[in-house]
Design a protein around this motif. Sequence first.
Motif, short mmCIF file in Angstrom:
data_model
loop_
_atom_site.label_atom_id
_atom_site.label_comp_id
_atom_site.label_asym_id
_atom_site.label_seq_id
_atom_site.Cartn_x
_atom_site.Cartn_y
_atom_site.Cartn_z
N SER A 1 38.57 28.57 46.70
CA SER A 1 37.33 28.37 47.45
C SER A 1 36.24 29.16 46.75
O SER A 1 36.50 30.09 46.02
CB SER A 1 37.48 28.83 48.89
OG SER A 1 37.64 30.23 48.93
N SER A 2 35.03 28.76 47.01
CA SER A 2 33.91 29.40 46.33
C SER A 2 32.87 29.83 47.36
O SER A 2 32.41 29.02 48.15
CB SER A 2 33.28 28.45 45.32
OG SER A 2 32.12 29.01 44.78
N ASN A 3 32.54 31.09 47.35
CA ASN A 3 31.46 31.56 48.21
C ASN A 3 30.12 31.03 47.73
O ASN A 3 29.14 31.04 48.45
CB ASN A 3 31.44 33.08 48.25
CG ASN A 3 32.61 33.64 49.01
OD1 ASN A 3 33.22 32.96 49.83
ND2 ASN A 3 32.95 34.88 48.74
N PHE A 4 30.08 30.57 46.47
CA PHE A 4 28.85 30.02 45.91
C PHE A 4 28.39 28.81 46.71
O PHE A 4 27.21 28.64 46.96
CB PHE A 4 29.08 29.66 44.44
CG PHE A 4 27.84 29.26 43.72
CD1 PHE A 4 26.86 30.19 43.43
CD2 PHE A 4 27.64 27.95 43.34
CE1 PHE A 4 25.70 29.82 42.77
CE2 PHE A 4 26.50 27.57 42.68
CZ PHE A 4 25.51 28.50 42.39
N VAL B 1 42.17 36.95 45.71
CA VAL B 1 41.77 37.42 44.38
C VAL B 1 40.45 36.76 44.03
O VAL B 1 40.31 35.54 44.15
CB VAL B 1 42.84 37.06 43.32
CG1 VAL B 1 42.40 37.55 41.94
CG2 VAL B 1 44.19 37.62 43.68
N ASN B 2 39.48 37.53 43.59
CA ASN B 2 38.21 36.98 43.11
C ASN B 2 38.33 36.70 41.62
O ASN B 2 38.62 37.60 40.84
CB ASN B 2 37.06 37.96 43.36
CG ASN B 2 36.78 38.13 44.83
OD1 ASN B 2 36.84 37.18 45.60
ND2 ASN B 2 36.49 39.35 45.24
N VAL B 3 38.14 35.43 41.25
CA VAL B 3 38.28 34.99 39.87
C VAL B 3 36.98 34.34 39.44
O VAL B 3 36.44 33.50 40.16
CB VAL B 3 39.45 33.97 39.74
CG1 VAL B 3 39.59 33.50 38.30
CG2 VAL B 3 40.74 34.58 40.24
N PRO B 4 36.46 34.69 38.26
CA PRO B 4 35.24 34.03 37.78
C PRO B 4 35.46 32.52 37.65
O PRO B 4 36.56 32.07 37.30
CB PRO B 4 35.02 34.64 36.39
CG PRO B 4 35.80 35.92 36.39
CD PRO B 4 36.94 35.71 37.32
N ASP B 5 34.45 31.73 37.98
CA ASP B 5 34.57 30.28 37.98
C ASP B 5 35.10 29.74 36.65
O ASP B 5 35.92 28.82 36.64
CB ASP B 5 33.22 29.62 38.29
CG ASP B 5 32.80 29.83 39.73
OD1 ASP B 5 33.68 30.06 40.58
OD2 ASP B 5 31.59 29.75 40.02
N GLU B 6 34.64 30.31 35.55
CA GLU B 6 35.05 29.79 34.24
C GLU B 6 36.52 30.07 33.92
O GLU B 6 37.10 29.47 33.04
CB GLU B 6 34.15 30.32 33.12
CG GLU B 6 34.23 31.81 32.89
CD GLU B 6 33.28 32.62 33.76
OE1 GLU B 6 33.25 33.84 33.55
OE2 GLU B 6 32.59 32.06 34.63
N LYS B 7 37.16 30.98 34.65
CA LYS B 7 38.57 31.33 34.44
C LYS B 7 39.48 30.76 35.51
O LYS B 7 40.69 30.95 35.47
CB LYS B 7 38.74 32.86 34.42
CG LYS B 7 37.90 33.58 33.43
CD LYS B 7 38.55 33.59 32.09
CE LYS B 7 37.70 34.44 31.15
NZ LYS B 7 38.33 34.69 29.91
N LEU B 8 38.93 30.03 36.49
CA LEU B 8 39.70 29.57 37.62
C LEU B 8 40.84 28.64 37.22
O LEU B 8 41.97 28.80 37.69
CB LEU B 8 38.80 28.88 38.65
CG LEU B 8 39.48 28.43 39.93
CD1 LEU B 8 40.11 29.61 40.66
CD2 LEU B 8 38.49 27.71 40.83
N GLY B 9 40.58 27.68 36.36
CA GLY B 9 41.63 26.76 35.93
C GLY B 9 42.80 27.48 35.29
O GLY B 9 43.97 27.21 35.60
#
Length: 71
Positions: free
Chosen positions: A32-35, A6-14
């Motif tokens: 994990s982050s592709n960033f 699932v791709n989740v925006p960084d600010e919503k990950l927690g």
Amino acid sequence: MAFVTVNVPDEKLGFFIELVESLGFISSVEASSNFDDLNTITQGLAEVKRIQSGELPKNKIEDLLSDISFK
């Protein structure tokens, strides 16, 4: 067992990890982050450009191969 990506925006990950763990049927959550991968590639390309322009010295192939151990 099935795996879901699932791709989740960084600010919503927690929030997302907390939500998934609260459902009770997940044994682990791995983020994990592709960033980070993109930053590594960008830094590598910048280094190649600096080598090509002469700012950084080229590595000798012998030095690179000596760091590899074959077992």
